[in-house]
Design a protein around this motif. Structure first.
Motif, PDB file in Angstrom:
ATOM      1  N   ASN A   1       0.637  -0.957  -0.265  1.00  0.00           N
ATOM      2  CA  ASN A   1      -0.136   0.056  -0.128  1.00  0.00           C
ATOM      3  C   ASN A   1       1.046   1.135   0.132  1.00  0.00           C
ATOM      4  O   ASN A   1       1.383   1.407   1.086  1.00  0.00           O
ATOM      5  CB  ASN A   1      -1.124  -0.007   1.155  1.00  0.00           C
ATOM      6  CG  ASN A   1      -1.793   1.157   0.867  1.00  0.00           C
ATOM      7  OD1 ASN A   1      -2.051   1.660  -0.048  1.00  0.00           O
ATOM      8  ND2 ASN A   1      -2.949   1.141   2.129  1.00  0.00           N
ATOM      9  N   ASN A   2       0.915   1.596  -1.308  1.00  0.00           N
ATOM     10  CA  ASN A   2       2.106   2.985  -1.241  1.00  0.00           C
ATOM     11  C   ASN A   2       0.742   4.208  -0.678  1.00  0.00           C
ATOM     12  O   ASN A   2       1.466   5.641  -0.941  1.00  0.00           O
ATOM     13  CB  ASN A   2       2.676   3.132  -2.118  1.00  0.00           C
ATOM     14  CG  ASN A   2       3.025   2.231  -2.928  1.00  0.00           C
ATOM     15  OD1 ASN A   2       4.109   1.332  -2.417  1.00  0.00           O
ATOM     16  ND2 ASN A   2       3.353   1.985  -4.436  1.00  0.00           N
TER      17      ASN A   2
ATOM     18  N   HIS B   1      -7.926   4.376  14.087  1.00  0.00           N
ATOM     19  CA  HIS B   1      -7.277   3.043  15.119  1.00  0.00           C
ATOM     20  C   HIS B   1      -6.020   2.503  14.199  1.00  0.00           C
ATOM     21  O   HIS B   1      -6.298   2.522  13.545  1.00  0.00           O
ATOM     22  CB  HIS B   1      -7.982   1.979  15.320  1.00  0.00           C
ATOM     23  CG  HIS B   1      -7.501   0.416  15.122  1.00  0.00           C
ATOM     24  ND1 HIS B   1      -6.904   0.214  16.315  1.00  0.00           N
ATOM     25  CD2 HIS B   1      -7.348  -0.893  14.547  1.00  0.00           C
ATOM     26  CE1 HIS B   1      -7.030  -0.831  16.818  1.00  0.00           C
ATOM     27  NE2 HIS B   1      -7.277  -1.313  15.143  1.00  0.00           N
ATOM     28  N   LEU B   2      -4.715   2.271  15.106  1.00  0.00           N
ATOM     29  CA  LEU B   2      -3.270   1.792  14.610  1.00  0.00           C
ATOM     30  C   LEU B   2      -3.428   0.367  14.612  1.00  0.00           C
ATOM     31  O   LEU B   2      -3.480   0.283  15.773  1.00  0.00           O
ATOM     32  CB  LEU B   2      -2.069   2.426  14.811  1.00  0.00           C
ATOM     33  CG  LEU B   2      -2.739   4.037  14.223  1.00  0.00           C
ATOM     34  CD1 LEU B   2      -0.577   4.436  14.655  1.00  0.00           C
ATOM     35  CD2 LEU B   2      -2.228   4.086  12.732  1.00  0.00           C
TER      36      LEU B   2
ATOM     37  N   ALA C   1       5.798  13.993  10.302  1.00  0.00           N
ATOM     38  CA  ALA C   1       6.662  12.888  10.275  1.00  0.00           C
ATOM     39  C   ALA C   1       6.060  11.479   9.582  1.00  0.00           C
ATOM     40  O   ALA C   1       4.665  11.305   9.355  1.00  0.00           O
ATOM     41  CB  ALA C   1       7.292  12.148  11.542  1.00  0.00           C
ATOM     42  N   LYS C   2       7.147  10.456   9.364  1.00  0.00           N
ATOM     43  CA  LYS C   2       6.132   9.691   8.242  1.00  0.00           C
ATOM     44  C   LYS C   2       6.441   8.072   9.252  1.00  0.00           C
ATOM     45  O   LYS C   2       7.523   7.874   9.489  1.00  0.00           O
ATOM     46  CB  LYS C   2       6.464   9.286   7.476  1.00  0.00           C
ATOM     47  CG  LYS C   2       5.623  10.587   6.156  1.00  0.00           C
ATOM     48  CD  LYS C   2       5.582  10.239   4.603  1.00  0.00           C
ATOM     49  CE  LYS C   2       4.910  11.386   4.205  1.00  0.00           C
ATOM     50  NZ  LYS C   2       5.414  11.250   2.615  1.00  0.00           N
ATOM     51  N   MET C   3       6.071   7.097   9.274  1.00  0.00           N
ATOM     52  CA  MET C   3       5.742   6.093  10.468  1.00  0.00           C
ATOM     53  C   MET C   3       5.689   4.902   9.100  1.00  0.00           C
ATOM     54  O   MET C   3       4.320   5.409   8.422  1.00  0.00           O
ATOM     55  CB  MET C   3       5.337   5.368  11.487  1.00  0.00           C
ATOM     56  CG  MET C   3       5.542   4.127  11.840  1.00  0.00           C
ATOM     57  SD  MET C   3       5.075   4.015  13.736  1.00  0.00           S
ATOM     58  CE  MET C   3       3.481   4.041  13.123  1.00  0.00           C
ATOM     59  N   THR C   4       6.391   4.282   8.651  1.00  0.00           N
ATOM     60  CA  THR C   4       5.382   3.028   7.674  1.00  0.00           C
ATOM     61  C   THR C   4       5.825   1.824   8.670  1.00  0.00           C
ATOM     62  O   THR C   4       6.564   1.391   9.374  1.00  0.00           O
ATOM     63  CB  THR C   4       6.602   2.774   6.540  1.00  0.00           C
ATOM     64  OG1 THR C   4       6.746   3.878   5.922  1.00  0.00           O
ATOM     65  CG2 THR C   4       5.940   1.136   5.746  1.00  0.00           C
ATOM     66  N   TYR C   5       4.370   1.169   8.820  1.00  0.00           N
ATOM     67  CA  TYR C   5       5.133   0.043   9.615  1.00  0.00           C
ATOM     68  C   TYR C   5       3.567  -1.482   8.737  1.00  0.00           C
ATOM     69  O   TYR C   5       3.299  -1.169   8.055  1.00  0.00           O
ATOM     70  CB  TYR C   5       4.114   0.078  11.157  1.00  0.00           C
ATOM     71  CG  TYR C   5       2.380   0.411  10.642  1.00  0.00           C
ATOM     72  CD1 TYR C   5       0.949  -0.182  10.439  1.00  0.00           C
ATOM     73  CD2 TYR C   5       1.296   1.863   9.927  1.00  0.00           C
ATOM     74  CE1 TYR C   5       0.450   0.492  10.525  1.00  0.00           C
ATOM     75  CE2 TYR C   5       0.970   2.200  10.130  1.00  0.00           C
ATOM     76  CZ  TYR C   5      -0.176   1.103   9.939  1.00  0.00           C
ATOM     77  OH  TYR C   5      -1.465   1.913  10.087  1.00  0.00           O
ATOM     78  N   LEU C   6       3.514  -2.921   9.762  1.00  0.00           N
ATOM     79  CA  LEU C   6       2.591  -3.407   8.712  1.00  0.00           C
ATOM     80  C   LEU C   6       2.295  -4.022  10.125  1.00  0.00           C
ATOM     81  O   LEU C   6       2.074  -4.027  11.092  1.00  0.00           O
ATOM     82  CB  LEU C   6       4.218  -5.221   8.803  1.00  0.00           C
ATOM     83  CG  LEU C   6       5.029  -5.162   7.879  1.00  0.00           C
ATOM     84  CD1 LEU C   6       6.080  -6.740   8.108  1.00  0.00           C
ATOM     85  CD2 LEU C   6       4.885  -4.666   6.501  1.00  0.00           C
TER      86      LEU C   6
ATOM     87  N   HIS D   1       2.019  -0.210   5.960  1.00  0.00           N
ATOM     88  CA  HIS D   1       0.164   1.115   5.608  1.00  0.00           C
ATOM     89  C   HIS D   1       1.893   1.928   6.549  1.00  0.00           C
ATOM     90  O   HIS D   1       2.901   1.973   6.729  1.00  0.00           O
ATOM     91  CB  HIS D   1       0.048   0.736   6.526  1.00  0.00           C
ATOM     92  CG  HIS D   1      -1.459  -0.169   6.551  1.00  0.00           C
ATOM     93  ND1 HIS D   1      -2.253   0.034   6.492  1.00  0.00           N
ATOM     94  CD2 HIS D   1      -1.414  -1.446   6.919  1.00  0.00           C
ATOM     95  CE1 HIS D   1      -3.468  -0.924   6.061  1.00  0.00           C
ATOM     96  NE2 HIS D   1      -2.800  -2.181   7.150  1.00  0.00           N
ATOM     97  N   THR D   2       1.832   3.173   5.629  1.00  0.00           N
ATOM     98  CA  THR D   2       2.505   4.448   5.602  1.00  0.00           C
ATOM     99  C   THR D   2       1.358   5.325   6.958  1.00  0.00           C
ATOM    100  O   THR D   2       0.489   5.781   5.916  1.00  0.00           O
ATOM    101  CB  THR D   2       2.870   4.874   4.678  1.00  0.00           C
ATOM    102  OG1 THR D   2       4.096   3.822   4.398  1.00  0.00           O
ATOM    103  CG2 THR D   2       3.860   6.133   5.176  1.00  0.00           C
TER     104      THR D   2
END
Length: 84
Positions: free
Chosen positions: A26-27, A37-38, A58-63, A70-71
């Motif tokens: 997912n870009n 909700h994360l 700021a950005k965070m990319t996570y699974l 997800h970003t």
């Protein structure tokens, strides 16, 4: 006949290669808001926070727990403020 077999093997190997990619790359970047909700299973990367005394993006990319990437973009206070 051999060319048909080779074409089928190429098609199957291409599909198998696509299936081995991480689940749903997912870009799109989601904007964080209070109460979002994360579902974070693993943090992949985070942007560095600059040494400025102001609010910066700021950005965070996570699974997530299903393995989807997800970003999310959020706001954070920079690291340049000093308490004197």
């Amino acid at each position: 006949m051999k060319s048909l077999i080779v074409a089928a093997l190429v098609a199957f190997s291409t599909m198998a290669g696509a299936a081995s990619l991480p689940a749903a790359q997912n870009n799109s970047v989601q904007e964080y808001s209070y109460g979002t909700h994360l579902d974070i299973a693993k943090v992949v990367s985070m942007t560095a926070i600059p040494d400025v005394c102001e609010v910066v993006p700021a950005k965070m990319t996570y699974l997530d727990h299903q393995g989807e990437r997800h970003t999310i973009e959020y706001r954070v206070m920079g690291n340049g403020c000093q308490n004197n």
